[in-house]
Scaffold this active site. Sequence first.
Site, PDB file in Angstrom:
ATOM      1  CB  SER A 100     -17.363-158.738 -51.285  1.00  0.00           C
ATOM      2  OG  SER A 100     -16.274-159.065 -50.457  1.00  0.00           O
ATOM      3  CE1 TYR A 101     -22.872-155.305 -45.453  1.00  0.00           C
ATOM      4  CE2 TYR A 101     -22.747-157.485 -44.435  1.00  0.00           C
ATOM      5  CZ  TYR A 101     -23.146-156.161 -44.391  1.00  0.00           C
ATOM      6  OH  TYR A 101     -23.824-155.684 -43.297  1.00  0.00           O
ATOM      7  CG  HIS A 102     -17.824-153.796 -44.661  1.00  0.00           C
ATOM      8  ND1 HIS A 102     -18.787-153.391 -45.548  1.00  0.00           N
ATOM      9  CD2 HIS A 102     -18.047-153.140 -43.512  1.00  0.00           C
ATOM     10  CE1 HIS A 102     -19.566-152.496 -44.951  1.00  0.00           C
ATOM     11  NE2 HIS A 102     -19.137-152.337 -43.727  1.00  0.00           N
ATOM     12  NE  ARG A 103     -20.858-153.836 -39.940  1.00  0.00           N
ATOM     13  CZ  ARG A 103     -19.964-153.463 -39.033  1.00  0.00           C
ATOM     14  NH1 ARG A 103     -19.274-154.366 -38.374  1.00  0.00           N
ATOM     15  NH2 ARG A 103     -19.745-152.196 -38.777  1.00  0.00           N
ATOM     16  CG  HIS A 129     -22.650-161.499 -46.563  1.00  0.00           C
ATOM     17  ND1 HIS A 129     -23.502-160.981 -47.504  1.00  0.00           N
ATOM     18  CD2 HIS A 129     -23.243-161.286 -45.362  1.00  0.00           C
ATOM     19  CE1 HIS A 129     -24.552-160.475 -46.900  1.00  0.00           C
ATOM     20  NE2 HIS A 129     -24.426-160.636 -45.610  1.00  0.00           N
TER      21      HIS A 129
END
Length: 180
Positions: A45-48, A90
Amino acid sequence: EIKHIKPKACFTTASLQQVGSSVLGIQVKKIMDIAQKLFENGFISYHRTDSQNLSSEKYQYVSKFVASNGIIVRDKQLIFETKAGAQEAHDPIAVKDLDIKELPEEFSKNEKALYALIYERTILNVMQNGEDTFKKITVNTDFLIEGKTVDFEINSTSVKKLGWREHLKIEKSDKENKEK
């Protein structure tokens, strides 16, 4: 006294950088480059993110996967406390498809290692707490130091139930790895 040891939260950007650096020995900038590549290739999944909590849908997916592998899962989702000012738009950093246990051959050793670390945290998150028995013994004495009585305390902890720790492989401390 019984202490319940909760599983570690899924990774935030900061915790991935910290653990990736200390456990895998990868530089922080390189960790973020690898995470970007894993995200772009659809592996994570999005890493930020500052979120530590899986969405309920993702939690159900991970729970079903873990249970289908014969591992006991939690009765209900563990919710980690949000830090002030956290950006939680997120999900935390997690593996998208748990059937992909390892990256394909064309990925580097560091890319595979970081993916494995994220994979482990993703599945540990849904597992049962560990339980430790904690004992504290206080010995009162007549010894005086600077006019004050000196008492001695002995603390003892023993594992009652490993829970999620039974499946912890990558993040074990050096001491734990040497004991095996």
